[in-house]
Write an enzyme that holds these catalytic residues in place. Structure first.
Site, PDB file in Angstrom:
ATOM      1  N   ASP A   4      -7.680  -7.523  -0.495  1.00  0.00           N
ATOM      2  CA  ASP A   4      -7.506  -7.383  -1.939  1.00  0.00           C
ATOM      3  C   ASP A   4      -6.659  -8.543  -2.452  1.00  0.00           C
ATOM      4  O   ASP A   4      -5.508  -8.706  -2.050  1.00  0.00           O
ATOM      5  CB  ASP A   4      -6.818  -6.047  -2.237  1.00  0.00           C
ATOM      6  CG  ASP A   4      -6.721  -5.758  -3.731  1.00  0.00           C
ATOM      7  OD1 ASP A   4      -7.040  -6.643  -4.545  1.00  0.00           O
ATOM      8  OD2 ASP A   4      -6.319  -4.633  -4.084  1.00  0.00           O
TER       9      ASP A   4
ATOM     10  N   HIS B 130     -12.344   2.073  -8.253  1.00  0.00           N
ATOM     11  CA  HIS B 130     -10.963   1.767  -7.916  1.00  0.00           C
ATOM     12  C   HIS B 130     -10.079   2.955  -8.289  1.00  0.00           C
ATOM     13  O   HIS B 130     -10.222   3.544  -9.348  1.00  0.00           O
ATOM     14  CB  HIS B 130     -10.490   0.534  -8.687  1.00  0.00           C
ATOM     15  CG  HIS B 130      -9.018   0.296  -8.586  1.00  0.00           C
ATOM     16  ND1 HIS B 130      -8.111   0.794  -9.498  1.00  0.00           N
ATOM     17  CD2 HIS B 130      -8.292  -0.380  -7.661  1.00  0.00           C
ATOM     18  CE1 HIS B 130      -6.894   0.432  -9.145  1.00  0.00           C
ATOM     19  NE2 HIS B 130      -6.973  -0.282  -8.040  1.00  0.00           N
TER      20      HIS B 130
ATOM     21  N   GLU C 100     -11.840  -8.904  -2.432  1.00  0.00           N
ATOM     22  CA  GLU C 100     -11.802  -8.156  -3.696  1.00  0.00           C
ATOM     23  C   GLU C 100     -10.976  -8.850  -4.779  1.00  0.00           C
ATOM     24  O   GLU C 100      -9.881  -9.347  -4.521  1.00  0.00           O
ATOM     25  CB  GLU C 100     -11.225  -6.766  -3.425  1.00  0.00           C
ATOM     26  CG  GLU C 100     -11.080  -5.885  -4.652  1.00  0.00           C
ATOM     27  CD  GLU C 100     -10.650  -4.481  -4.291  1.00  0.00           C
ATOM     28  OE1 GLU C 100      -9.889  -3.874  -5.050  1.00  0.00           O
ATOM     29  OE2 GLU C 100     -11.070  -3.982  -3.223  1.00  0.00           O
TER      30      GLU C 100
ATOM     31  N   HIS D 251       1.928   1.010  -9.952  1.00  0.00           N
ATOM     32  CA  HIS D 251       2.930  -0.045  -9.840  1.00  0.00           C
ATOM     33  C   HIS D 251       4.309   0.395 -10.320  1.00  0.00           C
ATOM     34  O   HIS D 251       5.275  -0.365 -10.207  1.00  0.00           O
ATOM     35  CB  HIS D 251       2.489  -1.285 -10.632  1.00  0.00           C
ATOM     36  CG  HIS D 251       1.289  -1.948 -10.048  1.00  0.00           C
ATOM     37  ND1 HIS D 251       0.178  -2.276 -10.793  1.00  0.00           N
ATOM     38  CD2 HIS D 251       1.001  -2.326  -8.777  1.00  0.00           C
ATOM     39  CE1 HIS D 251      -0.727  -2.833 -10.005  1.00  0.00           C
ATOM     40  NE2 HIS D 251      -0.257  -2.868  -8.783  1.00  0.00           N
TER      41      HIS D 251
ATOM     42  N   GLU E 222     -12.009  -3.853 -11.112  1.00  0.00           N
ATOM     43  CA  GLU E 222     -10.838  -3.009 -11.364  1.00  0.00           C
ATOM     44  C   GLU E 222     -10.256  -3.263 -12.747  1.00  0.00           C
ATOM     45  O   GLU E 222      -9.852  -2.328 -13.448  1.00  0.00           O
ATOM     46  CB  GLU E 222      -9.796  -3.293 -10.285  1.00  0.00           C
ATOM     47  CG  GLU E 222      -8.432  -2.700 -10.531  1.00  0.00           C
ATOM     48  CD  GLU E 222      -7.430  -3.117  -9.464  1.00  0.00           C
ATOM     49  OE1 GLU E 222      -6.227  -2.895  -9.670  1.00  0.00           O
ATOM     50  OE2 GLU E 222      -7.856  -3.660  -8.427  1.00  0.00           O
TER      51      GLU E 222
ATOM     52  N   ARG F 281       5.753  -7.089  -8.125  1.00  0.00           N
ATOM     53  CA  ARG F 281       4.620  -6.922  -9.039  1.00  0.00           C
ATOM     54  C   ARG F 281       4.997  -6.127 -10.277  1.00  0.00           C
ATOM     55  O   ARG F 281       4.444  -6.338 -11.345  1.00  0.00           O
ATOM     56  CB  ARG F 281       3.451  -6.258  -8.313  1.00  0.00           C
ATOM     57  CG  ARG F 281       2.768  -7.157  -7.320  1.00  0.00           C
ATOM     58  CD  ARG F 281       1.296  -6.856  -7.213  1.00  0.00           C
ATOM     59  NE  ARG F 281       1.026  -5.668  -6.435  1.00  0.00           N
ATOM     60  CZ  ARG F 281      -0.211  -5.241  -6.145  1.00  0.00           C
ATOM     61  NH1 ARG F 281      -1.262  -5.913  -6.558  1.00  0.00           N
ATOM     62  NH2 ARG F 281      -0.392  -4.166  -5.417  1.00  0.00           N
TER      63      ARG F 281
END
Length: 455
Positions: free
Chosen positions: A262, A367, A288, A31, A317, A60
């Site tokens: 996801d 993941h 997910e 990220h 995750e 994010r």
């Protein structure tokens, strides 16, 4: 003359680094990217836990710590093992000023002892999150060092290959391998990644999103995973947009190409059930991480409501240690577990989780975590999802990349990659005296002279 086992070197020093930020090089933190990167929700939004707050909804990376941590564990004889995770300088502080005392002076083969001491010593402020990510980086560095000392790949230390090559799917924000149990950690059937070039046929969707399942299919991946753009805070209109988004990509890649969604902890049980039923006619392979990771009851509720739908449910995750996964496993809350090897506690803890899952015949598909899960999994972080790039950016000189839908594990010692130290910064340098004190403490540790029952 009586045969004796080989004398192993001790671990002489632990060092923790951050990576100097540079463009298009996110290191271990997927990220920590430029503002216009597709994984940051550009140009199509991506739902996340902070989507209900307008200040943080658009990007994010706007609400996280962000940053890579790199750990070096050096042996007396000069060999160096490398592990990575996320957490930046806060993780470095924990590693240098706390975890190092349980590592320096230890036999690198004593992975269980070191892991147990690190975990127990951080219980009062850890158990999940940042402290476990720090522990993971140290643990991975120790396994890398072990492989180098034994001149063997880590997968050989874990029981050897169970497959000659590993199929990968593209998480159109990352690449992941679909593995289901490759050795112990080399024990999975598939992995995770992402990318493909633009053409006239894909212009309609390309102009709207940089998440690219069409690229995944063109590159030969066994499937693709796309992010869910909108969460419950966008109401029925957002749900309709989610359905349209998925439907358009289904039309693009065809009916037979596996397509997953996801949801990144962004939904509620009620919204998840409603969305899944809307997407069922379009061949949703799996859904997910749709709930907050601690909502175990919610996962059970969704699984019960979608029984018989043909949609598989996954999470893990952002779960930590065998204790968190025990909840998911015993409750049969999902169909697939997705531990991140660089977060969950490293190889030492991941192999326990895999063993627990195997007893319940639950699939494990790790993941992210690239080389550390090929010996477990993979993810693609091309800014526009149109090329195959290393998951860890320029952190390693020779990180393996998928080709024709498979990843090949390098036949080199440890995790088989070479650390690029050019942009590493060690924020908490300790004195030689402090390092030597840790070393001596573990060498001279007291040993009980009286046998007692431990109960």
């Amino acid at each position: 003359m009586e045969n004796s086992a080989r004398v192993f070197p001790r671990i002489c020093e632990v060092r923790a680094f951050v990576q100097e930020k540079s463009q298009h090089d996110q290191g271990a933190d997927c990220h920590d990217v430029e503002d216009d990167h597709w994984i940051n929700g550009q140009p199509i939004p991506i739902a996340h836990p902070m989507s209900s707050y307008p200040l943080y909804a658009a990007k994010r990376k706007s609400w996280g710590i962000n940053g890579t941590v790199v750990v070096e564990v050096e042996a007396d004889t000069g060999e160096v093992g490398v592990g990575v995770s996320i957490g930046g300088e806060p993780a470095c502080f924990i590693i240098e000023n706390h975890l190092s005392r349980f590592i320096e002076g230890q036999d690198p083969r004593d992975v269980e002892l070191m892991w147990d001491q690190m975990y127990r010593a951080t219980i009062n402020y850890g158990r999940k999150g940042l402290p476990l990510q720090a522990i993971s980086a140290v643990d991975l560095a120790i396994w890398d060092l072990l492989g180098k000392l034994r001149n063997e790949p880590v997968y050989a230390l874990l029981g050897g290959k169970t497959k000659d090559q590993l199929p990968v799917y593209m998480s159109v924000n990352t690449l992941q391998t679909l593995l289901s149990c490759l050795c112990l950690l080399n024990t999975f059937d598939v992995y995770e990644y992402a990318a493909v070039p633009q053409n006239a046929y894909t212009n309609k969707l390309i102009n709207r999103t940089s998440s690219r399942p069409d690229n995944a299919k063109a590159f030969g991946f066994v499937g693709a995973k796309i992010p869910c753009p909108y969460g419950p805070e966008e109401g029925d209109e957002g749900l309709k947009k989610n359905v349209k988004y998925f439907q358009e990509w289904r039309e693009q890649v065809g009916h037979d190409f596996p397509l997953m969604l996801d949801c990144y902890m962004a939904l509620t049980p009620q919204y998840t059930i409603k969305l899944a039923k809307e997407l069922q006619p379009f061949g949703l392979k799996w859904m997910e991480e749709f709930l907050h990771p601690d909502d175990y009851d919610g996962y059970v509720e969704v699984k019960s409501a979608l029984a018989g739908s043909g949609i598989m449910l996954t999470t893990g995750e952002h779960e930590y240690t065998r204790y968190g996964f025990r909840e998911l496993i015993q409750r049969k809350a999902v169909d697939i577990l997705q531990p991140d090897i660089t977060w969950v506690g490293g190889i030492t803890e991941a192999r326990r989780i895999v063993a627990m899952a195997a007893a319940y015949d639950i699939l494990c598909i790790p993941h992210g975590s690239s080389i550390y899960s090929y010996h477990l999994q993979y993810i693609n972080l091309s800014p526009k999802s149109d090329t195959i790039v290393p998951y860890f950016g320029a952190l390693f000189d020779d990180e393996p990349l998928p080709k024709d839908g498979f990843i090949q594990l390098p036949d080199r010692p440890g995790f088989g990659v070479t650390l690029n130290r050019a942009k590493l910064i060690r924020p908490y340098v300790r004195s030689n005296d402090a390092v030597k004190a840790n070393y001596a403490r573990n060498i001279d540790r007291p040993i009980s002279s009286t046998a007692k029952l431990p109960f």
